[in-house]
Scaffold this motif. Structure first.
Motif, PDB file in Angstrom:
ATOM      1  N   CYS A 128      20.475 -53.174  54.448  1.00  0.00           N
ATOM      2  CA  CYS A 128      21.814 -52.638  54.165  1.00  0.00           C
ATOM      3  C   CYS A 128      22.429 -52.204  55.484  1.00  0.00           C
ATOM      4  CB  CYS A 128      21.762 -51.451  53.198  1.00  0.00           C
ATOM      5  SG  CYS A 128      23.400 -50.699  52.962  1.00  0.00           S
ATOM      6  N   HIS A 188      25.224 -50.789  55.946  1.00  0.00           N
ATOM      7  CA  HIS A 188      25.897 -49.494  55.810  1.00  0.00           C
ATOM      8  C   HIS A 188      24.904 -48.343  55.997  1.00  0.00           C
ATOM      9  CE1 HIS A 188      28.927 -46.668  54.452  1.00  0.00           C
ATOM     10  NE2 HIS A 188      28.028 -46.136  53.658  1.00  0.00           N
ATOM     11  N   CYS A 189      23.780 -48.422  55.323  1.00  0.00           N
ATOM     12  CA  CYS A 189      22.787 -47.332  55.401  1.00  0.00           C
ATOM     13  C   CYS A 189      21.806 -47.533  56.551  1.00  0.00           C
ATOM     14  CB  CYS A 189      22.003 -47.235  54.089  1.00  0.00           C
ATOM     15  SG  CYS A 189      23.018 -46.872  52.659  1.00  0.00           S
TER      16      CYS A 189
HETATM   17 ZN   LIG Z   1      23.194 -48.864  51.577  1.00  0.00          ZN
END
Ligand SMILES: [Zn+2]
Length: 187
Positions: free
Chosen positions: A167, A169-170
């Motif tokens: 991911c 984003h994370c």
């Molecule tokens: Zn994420």
């Protein structure tokens, strides 16, 4: 935190509502329903008899959640999403049996999605808006379409994972068990 129930909502005295939960205008909560703590139940939502809603769920306007449905914790149900509970819907069915449906923790159901009964939606799965879900959805799967098919895999944050389950984003790798790709035979 206190529970808040708007005066226009009709919450059965035989239902339970957890601390910190907000129930908005014109919601109906039937007898035996159990709603957890810190939930947001939007305008005109219907929660049927004996339905269980976990903690921290967000149920958007006009969603209808029928008997036999169990929602885990932090489940999101989008506006106008509908659950069903009858395999053989007829106006007259003397031997009607409720078919249970389960939504695991952290899963999200998009606006206007339809969830047929007898299904488990896995942890952190994502149902696209307008999807018609006719079979089990694996944890972290993204499903879309009519009937819904797996089109990707998502993080707990809702964003899609790349082919290595990363991911962006994370900034983390998410543990998902994708079904093995089928090999096509030649000839
Ligand atoms: Zn994420």
């Amino acid at each position: 935190m206190a529970t808040r129930i708007h005066p226009t909502a009709e919450v059965s005295p035989e239902a339970t509502v957890g601390d910190g939960t907000n129930i908005w205008h014109w919601v109906q909560v039937r007898e035996g329903a159990r709603i957890g703590r810190d939930c947001r139940i939007g305008k005109d939502v219907y929660i049927d008899k004996d339905v269980t809603v976990g903690d921290g769920c967000k149920i958007q306007n006009f969603a209808t959640i029928y008997e036999g449905v169990t929602l885990g914790n932090r489940v999101f149900v989008g506006p106008h999403a509908v659950f069903t509970n009858d395999m053989y819907p007829r106006a007259f069915s003397p031997d009607w049996e409720i078919v249970p449906t389960k939504v695991e923790d952290g899963a999200s159901i998009g606006a206007n999605a339809t969830i047929l009964c007898g299904i488990t939606i896995g942890r952190s799965a994502m149902i696209a808006a307008g999807a018609v879900v006719t079979k089990d959805v694996p944890p972290h799967a993204l499903v879309a379409g009519v009937p819904a098919k797996v089109v990707g895999w998502v993080c707990e944050c809702g964003r899609q994972l790349d082919a290595k389950n990363w991911c962006a984003h994370c900034q983390k790798t998410v543990s998902v068990s994708r079904p093995k790709a089928r090999r096509r035979r030649r000839g």
